[in-house]
Design a protein around this motif. Structure first.
Motif, PDB file in Angstrom:
ATOM      1  N   ALA A 182       0.861  -1.184   0.000  1.00  0.00           N
ATOM      2  CA  ALA A 182       0.000   0.000   0.000  1.00  0.00           C
ATOM      3  C   ALA A 182       0.895   1.232   0.000  1.00  0.00           C
ATOM      4  N   ARG A 186      -1.941   7.192   3.429  1.00  0.00           N
ATOM      5  CA  ARG A 186      -3.339   6.734   3.352  1.00  0.00           C
ATOM      6  C   ARG A 186      -4.324   7.884   3.479  1.00  0.00           C
ATOM      7  N   GLY A 226      -6.450   5.688   1.442  1.00  0.00           N
ATOM      8  CA  GLY A 226      -6.706   4.620   2.403  1.00  0.00           C
ATOM      9  C   GLY A 226      -8.108   4.064   2.265  1.00  0.00           C
ATOM     10  N   GLU A 230      -9.077   0.203   1.312  1.00  0.00           N
ATOM     11  CA  GLU A 230      -9.911  -0.557   2.246  1.00  0.00           C
ATOM     12  C   GLU A 230     -11.223  -0.985   1.590  1.00  0.00           C
ATOM     13  N   TRP A 245       1.657  -0.588   4.503  1.00  0.00           N
ATOM     14  CA  TRP A 245       1.889   0.773   4.037  1.00  0.00           C
ATOM     15  C   TRP A 245       3.383   1.107   4.026  1.00  0.00           C
TER      16      TRP A 245
END
Length: 346
Positions: A182, A186, A226, A230, A245
């Motif tokens: 990721a 975020r 983020g 998600e 992340w």
């Protein structure tokens, strides 16, 4: 109304065709027929907009109330269609891009921001580049007149039938499970718009005879990266997926595993000066004119449902042509490289 779609079979053109048919309009599509099949209910004219004979055959015995051009990539293409259609239609919508603005993505752009200096009479066959959309806009305005033209500077389009492979890549990556790289912050906000919301807004303006320019994407701050990841994880049913992340600087560090922003990890826009305004386009004029954007979760769910049911390469369409798998992923990091980065930083 009678509406001509230059394109009309894939992604944005398809969304325009679907919404226009649902509203009871008569729709003609003009395309080469090389990607996906046209929707049932449209009048299909096959042809290549780069060929003068094909364009002449398109207009033979036909006229329309409005034209929607979703496919011009070269100023010469836009110039030829605008010149040919100005006596055959009353209104011309050209779908441009925020790429046409000289200040994007480094700065915030509005409808009044300067365009790239690409002339309307740029010779055909230019290599792809952001300035070409600005040249297309000038060609439409020169050929059709500002009083009958609507320019929509699109932000990033997502949704069912997406042919850019960005949202599909993240959904499919989440579905594979495991540890997922990721990138970046975020909390960084994004601007993405469902293709169906874009088409609906464009048709609202078209049917009202609206002219001028509109920056057309979601408002700034509506979605964070983020939340994007998600939501993709939730929609893909990937309960065993772990987001790892890694900050911008680590991914941008020089070396064999340096990550290419935007493409290797789709829509990752690191916090660097040249990308300061990538998600800050001013959409106030479009929102005042009625633009509405559905929640990202709805777009993600609908896109995932389409991905799971899209045609296979062996299927045939209604015209008997071999099907072509839609939204073949053209982006995304190599799995081995992702694993090396996860091992190094995760």
């Amino acid at each position: 109304m009678k509406i001509l779609l230059l394109g009309g079979s894939s992604f944005l053109g398809r969304a325009y065709a679907s919404d226009a048919l649902a509203r009871g309009h008569e729709v003609t599509t003009f395309n080469r027929g090389r990607t996906t099949a046209d929707l049932p209910g449209v009048e299909t004219v096959r042809g290549d907009r780069d060929h003068a004979d094909d364009l002449a055959r398109l207009v033979e015995g036909r006229s329309w109330d409005a034209v929607v051009d979703t496919s011009a990539q070269q100023p010469a293409q836009a110039a030829a269609s605008a010149a040919l259609l100005r006596g055959r239609a009353d209104h011309y919508t050209f779908v441009s891009s925020v790429h046409a603005f000289a200040d994007w993505p480094a700065g915030t752009v509005t409808e009044d921001s300067p365009l790239h200096p690409c002339p309307a009479d740029t010779p055909p066959g230019q290599p792809p580049g952001n300035p070409l959309k600005a040249g297309c806009e000038r060609a439409v305005l020169d050929g059709f007149g500002a009083e009958r033209s609507l320019i929509l500077n699109s932000g990033l389009l997502i949704g069912p039938h997406e042919n850019g492979g960005r949202l599909p890549w993240w959904l499919e990556r989440m579905a594979r499970g495991g540890r997922v790289l990721a990138p970046g912050d975020r909390r960084r906000t994004m601007q993405v718009i469902d293709v169906r919301d874009f088409a609906a807004f464009g048709l609202d303006l078209l049917t009202a005879g609206t002219t001028g320019r509109y920056v057309t994407t979601a408002p700034p701050g509506l979605l964070t990266f983020g939340q994007w990841l998600e939501t993709c994880r939730e929609v893909a049913g990937a309960a065993d997926t772990e987001l790892v992340w890694v900050d911008d600087a680590a991914l941008l560090a020089e070396g064999p595993d340096q990550v290419e922003p935007w493409s290797e990890l789709p829509l990752w826009a690191p916090d660097v000066p040249e990308l300061t305004g990538v998600w800050l386009a001013d959409t106030g004029r479009a929102r005042a004119a009625g633009l509405r954007c559905r929640p990202f979760a709805e777009t993600a769910r609908d896109t995932w449902e389409w991905l799971r049911n899209r045609v296979s390469a062996e299927d045939t369409d209604a015209e008997g042509r071999k099907g072509r798998k839609e939204a073949a992923v053209r982006q995304g990091i190599e799995p081995a490289k992702e694993q090396r980065l996860l091992a190094a930083f995760g």
